[in-house]
Design a protein around this motif. Structure first.
Motif, PDB file in Angstrom:
ATOM      1  N   THR A 134     -27.475 142.353 -44.226  1.00 17.08           N
ATOM      2  CA  THR A 134     -28.340 143.515 -43.962  1.00 17.08           C
ATOM      3  C   THR A 134     -29.490 143.546 -44.973  1.00 17.08           C
ATOM      4  O   THR A 134     -30.639 143.799 -44.608  1.00 17.08           O
ATOM      5  CB  THR A 134     -27.536 144.834 -44.056  1.00 17.08           C
ATOM      6  OG1 THR A 134     -26.469 144.778 -43.107  1.00 17.08           O
ATOM      7  CG2 THR A 134     -28.409 146.044 -43.740  1.00 17.08           C
ATOM      8  N   LEU A 135     -29.170 143.283 -46.243  1.00 15.00           N
ATOM      9  CA  LEU A 135     -30.214 143.264 -47.287  1.00 15.00           C
ATOM     10  C   LEU A 135     -31.213 142.136 -47.039  1.00 15.00           C
ATOM     11  O   LEU A 135     -32.418 142.295 -47.257  1.00 15.00           O
ATOM     12  CB  LEU A 135     -29.574 143.104 -48.674  1.00 15.00           C
ATOM     13  CG  LEU A 135     -28.742 144.296 -49.155  1.00 15.00           C
ATOM     14  CD1 LEU A 135     -27.961 143.936 -50.416  1.00 15.00           C
ATOM     15  CD2 LEU A 135     -29.635 145.515 -49.415  1.00 15.00           C
TER      16      LEU A 135
ATOM     17  N   MET B  26     -15.221 153.422 -48.893  1.00 23.58           N
ATOM     18  CA  MET B  26     -16.618 153.374 -49.361  1.00 23.58           C
ATOM     19  C   MET B  26     -17.505 152.942 -48.196  1.00 23.58           C
ATOM     20  O   MET B  26     -17.237 151.939 -47.545  1.00 23.58           O
ATOM     21  CB  MET B  26     -16.728 152.385 -50.547  1.00 23.58           C
ATOM     22  CG  MET B  26     -18.131 152.312 -51.116  1.00 23.58           C
ATOM     23  SD  MET B  26     -18.267 151.622 -52.807  1.00 23.58           S
ATOM     24  CE  MET B  26     -17.374 150.075 -52.728  1.00 23.58           C
ATOM     25  N   ALA B  27     -18.546 153.731 -47.918  1.00 20.79           N
ATOM     26  CA  ALA B  27     -19.445 153.449 -46.799  1.00 20.79           C
ATOM     27  C   ALA B  27     -20.271 152.194 -47.074  1.00 20.79           C
ATOM     28  O   ALA B  27     -20.381 151.735 -48.211  1.00 20.79           O
ATOM     29  CB  ALA B  27     -20.364 154.642 -46.575  1.00 20.79           C
ATOM     30  N   GLY B  28     -20.857 151.636 -46.001  1.00 22.24           N
ATOM     31  CA  GLY B  28     -21.704 150.444 -46.128  1.00 22.24           C
ATOM     32  C   GLY B  28     -22.825 150.643 -47.111  1.00 22.24           C
ATOM     33  O   GLY B  28     -23.147 149.753 -47.897  1.00 22.24           O
ATOM     34  N   LEU B  29     -23.403 151.852 -47.087  1.00 21.06           N
ATOM     35  CA  LEU B  29     -24.520 152.146 -47.994  1.00 21.06           C
ATOM     36  C   LEU B  29     -24.084 152.049 -49.454  1.00 21.06           C
ATOM     37  O   LEU B  29     -24.744 151.411 -50.281  1.00 21.06           O
ATOM     38  CB  LEU B  29     -25.076 153.549 -47.681  1.00 21.06           C
ATOM     39  CG  LEU B  29     -26.149 154.099 -48.608  1.00 21.06           C
ATOM     40  CD1 LEU B  29     -27.327 153.146 -48.735  1.00 21.06           C
ATOM     41  CD2 LEU B  29     -26.635 155.467 -48.113  1.00 21.06           C
TER      42      LEU B  29
ATOM     43  N   LEU C 163     -26.316 151.040 -44.406  1.00 18.32           N
ATOM     44  CA  LEU C 163     -27.033 150.505 -45.571  1.00 18.32           C
ATOM     45  C   LEU C 163     -28.539 150.458 -45.309  1.00 18.32           C
ATOM     46  O   LEU C 163     -29.339 150.907 -46.126  1.00 18.32           O
ATOM     47  CB  LEU C 163     -26.498 149.105 -45.905  1.00 18.32           C
ATOM     48  CG  LEU C 163     -27.219 148.318 -46.997  1.00 18.32           C
ATOM     49  CD1 LEU C 163     -27.334 149.113 -48.293  1.00 18.32           C
ATOM     50  CD2 LEU C 163     -26.493 146.988 -47.252  1.00 18.32           C
ATOM     51  N   ALA C 164     -28.920 149.950 -44.155  1.00 17.02           N
ATOM     52  CA  ALA C 164     -30.347 149.855 -43.820  1.00 17.02           C
ATOM     53  C   ALA C 164     -30.971 151.247 -43.737  1.00 17.02           C
ATOM     54  O   ALA C 164     -32.085 151.466 -44.224  1.00 17.02           O
ATOM     55  CB  ALA C 164     -30.524 149.103 -42.508  1.00 17.02           C
ATOM     56  N   LYS C 165     -30.240 152.203 -43.139  1.00 13.49           N
ATOM     57  CA  LYS C 165     -30.757 153.574 -43.040  1.00 13.49           C
ATOM     58  C   LYS C 165     -30.952 154.190 -44.425  1.00 13.49           C
ATOM     59  O   LYS C 165     -31.955 154.846 -44.698  1.00 13.49           O
ATOM     60  CB  LYS C 165     -29.792 154.450 -42.227  1.00 13.49           C
ATOM     61  CG  LYS C 165     -29.768 154.115 -40.749  1.00 13.49           C
ATOM     62  CD  LYS C 165     -28.721 154.954 -40.018  1.00 13.49           C
ATOM     63  CE  LYS C 165     -28.471 154.374 -38.645  1.00 13.49           C
ATOM     64  NZ  LYS C 165     -27.293 154.935 -37.983  1.00 13.49           N
ATOM     65  N   GLY C 166     -29.974 153.979 -45.280  1.00 10.98           N
ATOM     66  CA  GLY C 166     -30.044 154.551 -46.630  1.00 10.98           C
ATOM     67  C   GLY C 166     -31.216 153.993 -47.413  1.00 10.98           C
ATOM     68  O   GLY C 166     -31.925 154.722 -48.110  1.00 10.98           O
ATOM     69  N   LEU C 167     -31.451 152.683 -47.285  1.00  8.32           N
ATOM     70  CA  LEU C 167     -32.563 152.057 -47.999  1.00  8.32           C
ATOM     71  C   LEU C 167     -33.896 152.557 -47.444  1.00  8.32           C
ATOM     72  O   LEU C 167     -34.847 152.794 -48.197  1.00  8.32           O
ATOM     73  CB  LEU C 167     -32.473 150.531 -47.885  1.00  8.32           C
ATOM     74  CG  LEU C 167     -31.279 149.919 -48.622  1.00  8.32           C
ATOM     75  CD1 LEU C 167     -31.092 148.456 -48.227  1.00  8.32           C
ATOM     76  CD2 LEU C 167     -31.451 150.024 -50.130  1.00  8.32           C
ATOM     77  N   ALA C 168     -33.959 152.752 -46.130  1.00  9.79           N
ATOM     78  CA  ALA C 168     -35.188 153.277 -45.519  1.00  9.79           C
ATOM     79  C   ALA C 168     -35.481 154.670 -46.061  1.00  9.79           C
ATOM     80  O   ALA C 168     -36.630 155.008 -46.360  1.00  9.79           O
ATOM     81  CB  ALA C 168     -35.050 153.305 -44.000  1.00  9.79           C
ATOM     82  N   ILE C 169     -34.440 155.466 -46.225  1.00 10.32           N
ATOM     83  CA  ILE C 169     -34.640 156.816 -46.779  1.00 10.32           C
ATOM     84  C   ILE C 169     -35.087 156.730 -48.244  1.00 10.32           C
ATOM     85  O   ILE C 169     -36.007 157.425 -48.670  1.00 10.32           O
ATOM     86  CB  ILE C 169     -33.355 157.664 -46.630  1.00 10.32           C
ATOM     87  CG1 ILE C 169     -33.139 157.995 -45.154  1.00 10.32           C
ATOM     88  CG2 ILE C 169     -33.432 158.939 -47.477  1.00 10.32           C
ATOM     89  CD1 ILE C 169     -31.816 158.672 -44.842  1.00 10.32           C
TER      90      ILE C 169
END
Lengths: 245, 245
Positions: B43-44, B1-4, A4-10
């Motif tokens: 995480t958020l 479903m992935a974390g993202l 999740l953190a990686k996706g938001l950074a992207i």
């Protein structure tokens, strides 16, 4: 770092200078492995947040929904629009609301000027605090000189135009003076040909939570004239908004 | 479903009706386990997208950055503002740009009216296609009657006001007629007291990529008068914008 953190950074990597990214560009920007960037981008593609032309990924309209989560729920952004619109109607210049976002000023609401040539401050734009009227007005809530100095140590002032003041002593004095006056200005320190005026917005407990500001081209109106004309209007808007918070 | 994907689903859950959520509310909204919702929210929180008061999580200004990814990179949203502002200046009513977002109309740019009482269509708002002028104008790009019918089968028309037309035959005819006329209207079908007019925006290859629309309160201007007054202006804006795409 979780997926999740990686996706938001992207997602944050997409901007005017990077309107689209390859897997390796996204990996580099977000400082993750190409494999992780690929997984994130494919998840984002699957969820409809980005499109893919075989090489580049780019944001889709669906991403707008995410930005609305704050704008649609924050009492500040929701209540502000009426006050910004009223001030804009009187001043005939763009009037904006900004809040802190990690040492920068983030514009979260705006009433556009009816002038065809308007200043380019849209919702979502971030400006450095030291050179903007908005940043100085936000900083002026700091009562202690040491707090102001330590802010400029954490976020060192950068020269943006020939007029930008970067000396920490001078900036500390400017911010303290803004605190005394109850408003702040910036004259071509952010962008040549543009100056601005900002006043703090205090919530019902007296805490400074935002600023309301007006920007104008120097060719249209001088800085002193801008203050004379706009300060009472911005104060009225800030007071009205503050009472709703 | 992935974390993202889970995290994005939770982020989309925040809106006017859910300005803040507990872990279990987020889990229910995103249809994930409470443990997964908790991981996502923490995480958020860690990344600064939500704040937490011990019970409720709510969006922070940082979330606005995500919405900007599309608005700051899409040639459509970037170029549109000038044309919307110009049309708004002439009409003195709010003028908006909308695109498709999964069967609904998503407003991605807007020039606000200088009227104090303005219609509440902000960037990020989504409207159902069948009842809005914007949706009908977007649908009018479909050349085949069967395509229009199949759209209404996928997204069944819902009664929103006493005036909303929900009959698929009638709606199909309305959309076909909008295609012939080059514009669409909605008279109190979305909201009582409000009507609107929309024209399609075609890119340089002739594909309909968006609509430009104007909304007004029925008390201020009748629907026929709105069409007479606003149609030439909206067409000019749509043409100007289309040439840049």
């Amino acid at each position: 770092m979780a997926g999740l953190a990686k996706g938001l950074a992207i997602l944050e990597g997409f901007d005017k200078s990077r309107p689209r990214m390859t897997i390796s560009q996204a990996a580099e920007f977000a400082d993750v492995s190409p494999a992780a960037a690929r997984r994130c981008l494919l998840t984002l593609l699957d969820a409809g947040y980005v499109s893919h032309d075989g090489k580049y990924f780019q944001p889709t309209p669906r991403m707008v929904r995410l930005g609305r989560a704050y704008l649609g729920t924050s009492p500040l952004a929701l209540h502000a629009q009426t006050y910004l619109d009223q001030a804009r109607d009187v001043l005939d210049e763009a009037v904006s609301l900004a809040v802190w976002d990690e040492g920068q000023c983030l514009f979260v609401a705006r009433a556009g000027a009816s002038q065809i040539v308007s200043t380019d401050i849209a919702v979502g734009v971030r400006l450095p605090a030291h050179a903007s009227a908005t940043g100085r007005a936000l900083l002026s809530a700091l009562k202690e000189e040491e707090e102001i100095r330590s802010f400029f140590q954490r976020y060192p002032p950068v020269q943006l135009t020939p007029s930008t003041i970067t000396d920490v002593d001078a900036l500390t004095h400017i911010v303290q003076r803004a605190g005394e006056l109850g408003y702040a200005t910036s004259a071509e320190e952010l962008e040549l040909g543009m100056h601005s005026l900002a006043v703090p917005v205090a919530d019902s407990r007296g805490a400074c939570v935002a600023t309301i500001s007006v920007s104008a081209f120097t060719g249209r109106i001088g800085i002193d004239e801008l203050v004379d004309k706009a300060l009472p209007i911005l104060r009225l808007a800030a007071e009205g908004l503050g009472k709703t918070l």
